[in-house]
Design an enzyme around this catalytic site. Structure first.
Site, PDB file in Angstrom:
ATOM      1  N   LYS A 172      93.083  48.647 102.983  1.00 37.61           N
ATOM      2  CA  LYS A 172      94.005  47.708 103.625  1.00 37.61           C
ATOM      3  C   LYS A 172      94.782  46.998 102.515  1.00 37.61           C
ATOM      4  CE  LYS A 172      93.879  43.373 104.642  1.00 37.61           C
ATOM      5  NZ  LYS A 172      95.328  43.006 104.375  1.00 37.61           N
ATOM      6  N   GLU A 247      87.066  40.378  92.988  1.00 40.16           N
ATOM      7  CA  GLU A 247      87.879  39.914  91.866  1.00 40.16           C
ATOM      8  C   GLU A 247      88.792  38.845  92.435  1.00 40.16           C
ATOM      9  OE1 GLU A 247      90.913  39.066  89.855  1.00 40.16           O
ATOM     10  OE2 GLU A 247      91.569  41.138  90.141  1.00 40.16           O
ATOM     11  N   CYS A 281      96.274  36.464  88.436  1.00 32.80           N
ATOM     12  CA  CYS A 281      95.036  35.691  88.552  1.00 32.80           C
ATOM     13  C   CYS A 281      94.452  35.326  87.186  1.00 32.80           C
ATOM     14  CB  CYS A 281      94.011  36.454  89.389  1.00 32.80           C
ATOM     15  SG  CYS A 281      93.792  38.163  88.870  1.00 32.80           S
ATOM     16  N   GLU A 381      94.408  26.660  91.176  1.00 38.23           N
ATOM     17  CA  GLU A 381      95.220  27.830  90.856  1.00 38.23           C
ATOM     18  C   GLU A 381      96.558  27.694  91.583  1.00 38.23           C
ATOM     19  OE1 GLU A 381      94.564  32.599  90.463  1.00 38.23           O
ATOM     20  OE2 GLU A 381      93.838  31.651  92.292  1.00 38.23           O
TER      21      GLU A 381
END
Length: 474
Positions: A172, A247, A281, A381
Site C-alpha cells: 500500500k 522506520e 525523516c 518533527e
C-alpha cells in the site's frame, strides 16, 4: 488527467471491489494530475489470497531464479527512469534535477544492494558447535506500507528484499504519492514477476492500512511513516502476533564543533536540512553549535539560507520545491509561528509563501537561532525546510542535548578531530551517525533507536528482516 483506478492483484490489473475515486494533487500547482481508487478491506482480502497462493511456489525458488528476476527489474527500471522522474515530480513536487539525481536513483541503489546481498547470503549453515542446521526461510506474506516523501526509495527498500527472501507481498503506497509505485508495479509485471508474488492496493490508512495490519493472513508488516501511525500499525498487528518492522520519525541532531571548517559545515547543514524541502525523516534539523563558533555560524546560516532558492519543480536548476500538501503546509506554518511565539530568533525565512508564489505549497527556507532544546521547534518533527540552532558549551553537554529527544534515527558530527568524531559517535543514541558530510550507503543498516522505530533496512540487513530462522537438530 492520468487515470490509474486499477489495482495489481494476482498478476492482473483489476478494478476495486467498490469504486472510490481519489485525486492526486500536484503540490506545485494545487491542481489534480491523476485519479486513483481507494481500496477497502475486501480488496486487501483479494490481494492476501493471491499472495498466499503464490507463496507456496515462490518460497521454494532458488537464489538464482530470484536474482534473475531482480536483474530484469533493474534493467527495466533504468530504461524507464525518465518516467519515474516525471511521476515523482508530479506526485510530490520534487524538482526535475532532484528527482533525476536523487529520488529515482535511490530505487536502483536498493535493487542493486539487495541483489548483491542475495547472491552472498548464507541461507543454510551449521550451528556454531555442530550437530544442527540453521536455516533462513521467508517469513511469508508481507504487508508493506510506504510514505510519500521518498516514494520509490521506500518501495524499493521493502519490495526488493521481500522478493529476494522468497516472500510474497501486498503493497500500500501513500495515497498522496502513488504514481511512482504504480509505475513500479508495471515494471515488475514487465519483468515477469510471477502472479500473486507482488500485489498493490491503493488506499488510506483507516481503509487499507488498518485492514492489512490486522489481517490474519499477513505474517509481517513493514511500515515507514510517522511515529503516530507506526504505533497504530503495531497495535492493530498485536492480536495476530505478526512481526512488525518500523522506520519512523526523527529530530536528528547535528553537532558542530569549533574545530570544524565553519563555512563547509554550515553549508552542509543547511543544504542537508532543506533538501527535499525538509521532508526527510533523517534530516539534520537540530544544529548544535559550540559556543565559541556560534555567532559566526548564525551569520553564515543567515547568508546561506538567503542563497537557497525555491522554484518550480518543472524547471531545471538547483532549487527546492513545495511541500507535499496543504495540510503539511499549514502544519509547518504553525510550527514556525510557535517558534516565533516561544522567543526563538528568526534568522531567515518565516511565515507565508516565498515572494513570487501565490499558488503551490511552497515554504520559505527558515532558520531559527537561540533555540533551547525544550522549545517546541526543537522537540517536534516539523518535516519542512526549518532549521533550529542551539549553542552548547562542552562536548558532554552536546551529547546530552543530542540524546535528549524521543527520536533516534540519525545524528551528524562535524569536527576536525578524528578522535572526537569516534568518541562522540559511540555515545549518540541513533541508528546512523554521519561524520563530516558523509553520504548514506545502500549497504549499511538504516533504522532507528527509541521512537524512530525497530528493525533495519538496506542491503543484507533488509534481507534478514524478511527471513525467519529455523534450527534443525538430529
Amino acid at each position: 488527467m492520468i487515470e490509474k483506478r486499477k489495482f495489481h492483484i494476482g498478476g492482473h490489473w483489476v478494478d476495486p471491489v467498490e469504486a472510490r475515486d481519489h485525486q492526486v494533487i500536484n503540490p506545485a500547482t494545487e491542481e489534480p494530475v491523476a485519479v486513483i481508487s481507494l481500496g477497502s478491506a475486501a480488496d486487501v482480502d483479494r490481494a492476501v489470497d493471491a499472495a498466499t497462493a503464490a507463496f507456496r511456489s515462490w518460497s521454494e525458488t532458488c537464489v538464482d531464479e530470484r536474482a534473475k528476476l531482480l536483474e530484469r527489474i533493474i534493467e527495466i527500471y533504468e530504461r524507464r527512469s525518465d518516467e519515474m522522474d516525471e511521476a515523482i515530480r508530479l506526485e510530490m513536487g520534487a524538482p526535475v534535477d532532484f528527482a533525476r539525481e536523487q529520488q529515482t536513483p535511490s530505487g536502483t541503489g536498493h535493487l542493486q544492494a539487495t541483489l548483491e546481498a542475495l547472491k552472498t547470503h548464507e541461507f543454510e549453515r551449521p550451528s556454531p558447535r555442530g550437530g544442527s542446521l540453521l536455516r533462513h526461510e521467508p517469513i511469508g506474506v508481507c504487508g508493506l506500507i510506504t510514505p510519500w516523501n521518498w516514494p520509490i526509495n521506500q518501495v524499493a527498500a521493502k519490495v526488493a528484499p521481500a522478493l529476494a527472501a522468497g516472500c510474497t507481498m501486498v503493497l500500500k503506497p501513500s495515497e498522496i504519492a502513488p504514481l511512482s509505485a504504480l509505475l513500479f508495479a508495471e515494471i515488475l509485471h514487465e519483468a515477469g514477476c510471477p502472479a500473486g508474488v507482488f500485489n498493490l492496493v491503493n488506499g488510506d490508512g483507516p481503509g487499507v492500512g488498518a485492514a492489512m495490519s490486522a489481517h490474519p493472513g499477513i505474517d509481517m508488516m513493514s511500515f515507514t511513516g510517522s511515529t503516530r501511525a507506526g504505533v497504530a500499525v503495531t497495535q492493530n498487528a498485536a492480536a495476530t502476533v505478526k512481526r512488525v518492522a518500523l522506520e519512523l520519525g526523527g529530530k536528528s541532531p547535528n553537532l558542530l564543533f569549533a574545530d570544524a571548517d565553519l563555512e563547509t559545515a554550515i553549508r552542509f547543514s543547511l543544504e542537508s536540512c532543506f533538501s527535499n524541502s525538509g521532508q526527510s525523516c533523517d534530516a539534520p534539523t537540530r544544529l548544535l553549535v559550540e559556543r565559541s563558533a556560534y555567532e559566526g555560524a548564525v551569520t553564515a546560516a543567515e547568508r546561506i539560507a538567503a542563497e537557497t532558492t525555491v522554484g518550480d519543480p518543472a524547471e531545471e536548476g538547483d532549487h527546492i520545491g513545495p511541500v507535499i500538501s496543504n495540510l503539511q503546509y499549514e502544519r509547518i506554518q504553525g510550527h514556525i509561528e510557535r517558534g516565533i511565539a516561544d522567543g526563538a530568533r528568526l534568522v531567515a525565512g518565516g511565515p507565508g509563501r516565498p515572494a513570487g508564489f501565490e499558488k503551490g505549497y511552497f515554504v520559505k527556507p527558515t532558520v531559527f537561532a537561540d533555540v533551547t532544546n525544550q522549545m517546541s521547534v526543537a522537540r517536534n518533527e516539523i518535516f519542512g525546510p526549518v532549521l533550529v540552532m542551539i549553542p552548547f558549551e562542552t562536548e558532554d553537554e552536546a551529547i546530552e542535548m543530542a540524546n535528549d529527544t524521543p527520536y533516534g534515527l540519525a545524528a551528524y558530527i562535524q569536527t576536525g578531530s578524528p578522535e572526537r568524531a569516534k568518541r562522540v559517535s559511540r555515545k549518540l543514541r541513533a541508528g546512523s551517525v554521519y561524520i563530516n558530510g558523509a553520504a548514506p550507503d545502500w549497504d549499511v543498516p538504516f533504522g532507528g533507536y527509541k521512537q524512530s522505530g525497530n528493525g533495519r533496512e538496506y542491503g543484507e540487513f533488509g534481507l534478514e528482516d524478511f527471513l525467519e530462522l529455523k534450527s534443525i537438530t538430529g
